[in-house]
Enzyme design. Structure first.
Site, short mmCIF file in Angstrom:
data_model
loop_
_atom_site.label_atom_id
_atom_site.label_comp_id
_atom_site.label_asym_id
_atom_site.label_seq_id
_atom_site.Cartn_x
_atom_site.Cartn_y
_atom_site.Cartn_z
N GLY A 104 0.95 -1.32 0.08
CA GLY A 104 0.00 -0.09 -0.07
C GLY A 104 0.90 1.29 -0.23
CE1 TYR A 147 10.54 -16.88 7.18
CE2 TYR A 147 11.25 -18.88 5.76
CZ TYR A 147 11.67 -17.60 6.15
OH TYR A 147 12.57 -17.03 5.31
CE LYS A 151 9.85 -14.62 4.38
NZ LYS A 151 10.07 -13.25 4.09
CE1 TYR A 161 -2.24 -5.06 -2.41
CE2 TYR A 161 -1.68 -2.59 -3.04
CZ TYR A 161 -2.33 -3.60 -2.17
OH TYR A 161 -2.93 -3.31 -1.29
CB THR A 177 22.12 -15.95 2.67
OG1 THR A 177 21.40 -16.19 1.36
CG2 THR A 177 23.03 -14.97 2.42
P1 NAD Z 1 16.97 -11.50 10.40
O1 NAD Z 1 16.12 -12.16 11.79
O2 NAD Z 1 18.52 -11.41 10.89
O3 NAD Z 1 16.54 -10.43 10.00
C1 NAD Z 1 15.01 -10.07 10.10
C2 NAD Z 1 14.94 -8.52 10.64
O4 NAD Z 1 13.43 -8.35 10.58
C3 NAD Z 1 15.00 -8.46 12.21
O5 NAD Z 1 16.19 -7.54 12.30
C4 NAD Z 1 14.00 -8.32 12.84
O6 NAD Z 1 13.98 -7.53 14.05
C5 NAD Z 1 13.12 -7.60 11.74
N1 NAD Z 1 11.38 -7.75 11.97
C6 NAD Z 1 10.86 -9.08 12.22
N2 NAD Z 1 9.33 -8.65 12.17
C7 NAD Z 1 9.36 -7.45 12.07
C8 NAD Z 1 8.35 -6.55 12.18
N3 NAD Z 1 7.05 -6.91 12.26
N4 NAD Z 1 8.44 -5.37 11.96
C9 NAD Z 1 9.59 -4.76 11.87
N5 NAD Z 1 10.82 -5.57 11.48
C10 NAD Z 1 10.43 -6.63 11.86
O7 NAD Z 1 16.82 -12.52 9.41
P2 NAD Z 1 17.60 -12.56 7.86
O8 NAD Z 1 18.27 -13.93 7.57
O9 NAD Z 1 18.28 -11.32 7.85
O10 NAD Z 1 16.51 -12.52 7.12
C11 NAD Z 1 15.97 -11.43 6.43
C12 NAD Z 1 14.91 -11.49 5.14
O11 NAD Z 1 15.21 -12.48 4.37
C13 NAD Z 1 13.61 -12.42 5.78
O12 NAD Z 1 12.35 -11.95 5.41
C14 NAD Z 1 13.71 -13.82 5.54
O13 NAD Z 1 12.65 -14.47 5.37
C15 NAD Z 1 14.59 -13.81 4.17
N6 NAD Z 1 15.34 -14.91 3.97
C16 NAD Z 1 16.55 -14.98 4.46
C17 NAD Z 1 17.29 -16.13 4.42
C18 NAD Z 1 18.71 -16.42 4.73
O14 NAD Z 1 19.33 -17.44 4.46
N7 NAD Z 1 19.05 -15.53 5.56
C19 NAD Z 1 16.70 -17.33 3.50
C20 NAD Z 1 15.66 -16.95 2.82
C21 NAD Z 1 14.66 -15.61 3.14
#
Ligand code: NAD
Ligand code: UDP
Length: 329
Positions: A104, A147, A151, A161, A177
């Site tokens: 949005g 999760y 997603k 959208y 990662t």
């Molecule tokens: P992480 O937990 O280090 O970072 C996620 C961040 O989002 C945190 O800082 C957390 O405080 C914040 N957060 C969570 N809910 C929130 C909310 N409601 N409002 C505001 N902030 C919020 O995880 P990451 O590994 O950095 O992952 C980041 C993104 O990448 C995620 O969306 C995850 O699904 C996606 N992802 C990561 C990987 C990986 O291997 N690291 C793989 C697939 C997808």
């Protein structure tokens, strides 16, 4: 005036690296995070910069950002299985309600938005390697469903959208990662093994360790995301490193790197733990001219050095001890 970009989940592992990258590219970065799994120390060094600002906010609630925005990167969401099992409702909300708010906002600002999806949309895959055409094999009511389904809903909403409102959208499907600023105790396999080696504990391989993962170094991922954002591709794109390894061999690599004298012990395999995972990156290669450059040996060494630099307090923080909750009987 620099172009302005909003990055949610900015205090997390990936978000903090993205903030740095976009600052280097000359953007004004607006970082947003509620710190539920992130750590403000990941972005503390950016706070003094003029082209960086931080909003402490939960994106599952209405999101307001004054002024113009050129891009939005929605990365807020718990990402480690142990995290999203501890906070399942927040996990569902951030990728559903949170994504809705950010779509949005993107519409109101006429901004292009990129959302962080995941290889988990493929669930426990029956197609190997996983290409973007594969629909996946997800148990909606299993422990990982909170999760995976959030997603998948995020992808559906983002595409709606795009098709209904004509919004410029990008969807990146991120495969495992790793790199500096992962939380040592977040339960994910690489910090779990390195943390155990550093504390002189045995390495816990879940199941027989024959399940596979393919690990991508964070700098490669950030480059892929940067290129995808600037591309004209609104369909989902896999970004990951296809170099696949069993978890047992991965444990052995970590033992060799750290020189630990501890042994490998086995714990039960968590329910619905994917047996294989390897990205097919043909699409990213073709459309973005992207492929990973950092091999696992080099990437893990850099990450290990980061973990070595952490305090004893970080090393012994014991939220990770909650493993048994992660393993449902
Ligand atoms: P992480 O937990 O280090 O970072 C996620 C961040 O989002 C945190 O800082 C957390 O405080 C914040 N957060 C969570 N809910 C929130 C909310 N409601 N409002 C505001 N902030 C919020 O995880 P990451 O590994 O950095 O992952 C980041 C993104 O990448 C995620 O969306 C995850 O699904 C996606 N992802 C990561 C990987 C990986 O291997 N690291 C793989 C697939 C997808
Ligand atoms: N794993 C393990 N020991 C641990 C933590 C994880 O054997 O201490 C396994 C887990 O069961 C999975 C793989 O390592 O098969 C990767 O787990 P992670 O939590 O990093 O993320 P996933 O890829 O499952 O989302």
């Amino acid at each position: 005036m620099a172009d302005r970009i909003l990055i949610t989940g900015a205090a997390g592992f990936l978000g903090s690296h993205l903030c740095e990258r976009f600052i280097r590219e000359g953007y004004h970065v607006i970082a947003m995070d509620n710190l539920i799994t992130g750590d403000i120390r990941n972005i503390e060094h950016l706070m003094k910069l003029e082209n960086f600002e931080f909003y402490h906010h939960d994106v599952s609630k209405f999101v307001h950002v004054p002024g113009e925005l050129k891009y939005i990167l929605h990365f807020a969401s718990p990402a480690s299985p142990i995290d999203y099992l501890k906070i399942p409702i927040q996990t569902l909300k951030v990728s559903s309600l949170g994504t809705h708010h950010l779509l949005g906002l993107a519409r109101a600002k006429k901004a292009r938005i990129l959302v962080a999806s995941t290889s988990e949309v493929y669930g426990d895959p029956l197609v190997h390697p996983q290409n973007e055409e594969y629909y996946g094999n997800v148990n909606s009511v299993g422990p990982r469903g909170v999760y995976d389904e959030a997603k998948r809903f995020q992808e559906a909403l983002t595409m709606a959208y795009h098709t209904f409102h004509g919004l410029e959208t990008r969807i990146v499907r991120i495969f495992n990662t790793y790199g500096p600023r992962m939380r040592l105790n977040d339960g994910r396999v690489l910090p779990a093994f390195i943390g155990q080696a550093l504390r002189g504990e045995d390495l816990t391989v879940f199941g027989d360790g024959s399940q596979t993962r393919s690990f991508c170094y964070v700098d490669d991922l950030v480059e892929g995301i940067y290129r995808l954002l600037l591309s004209d591709c609104s369909d989902p794109v896999n970004i990951g490193n296809p170099d696949e390894i069993t978890i047992m061999d991965f444990a052995k690599e970590i033992m060799a790197l750290t020189g630990t004298k501890q042994k490998i012990i086995h714990k039960p395999l968590p329910q619905d733990d994917p047996k294989t995972r390897q990205p097919d990156i043909s699409k990213a290669k073709k459309l973005l001219g992207w492929e990973p450059k950092v091999n696992r040996k080099d990437g893990i060494r850099i990450t290990y050095e980061y973990f070595l630099s952490l305090s004893k307090e970080d090393l012994y923080k014991n939220e990770h001890k909650n493993f048994e909750a992660y393993i449902r009987k």
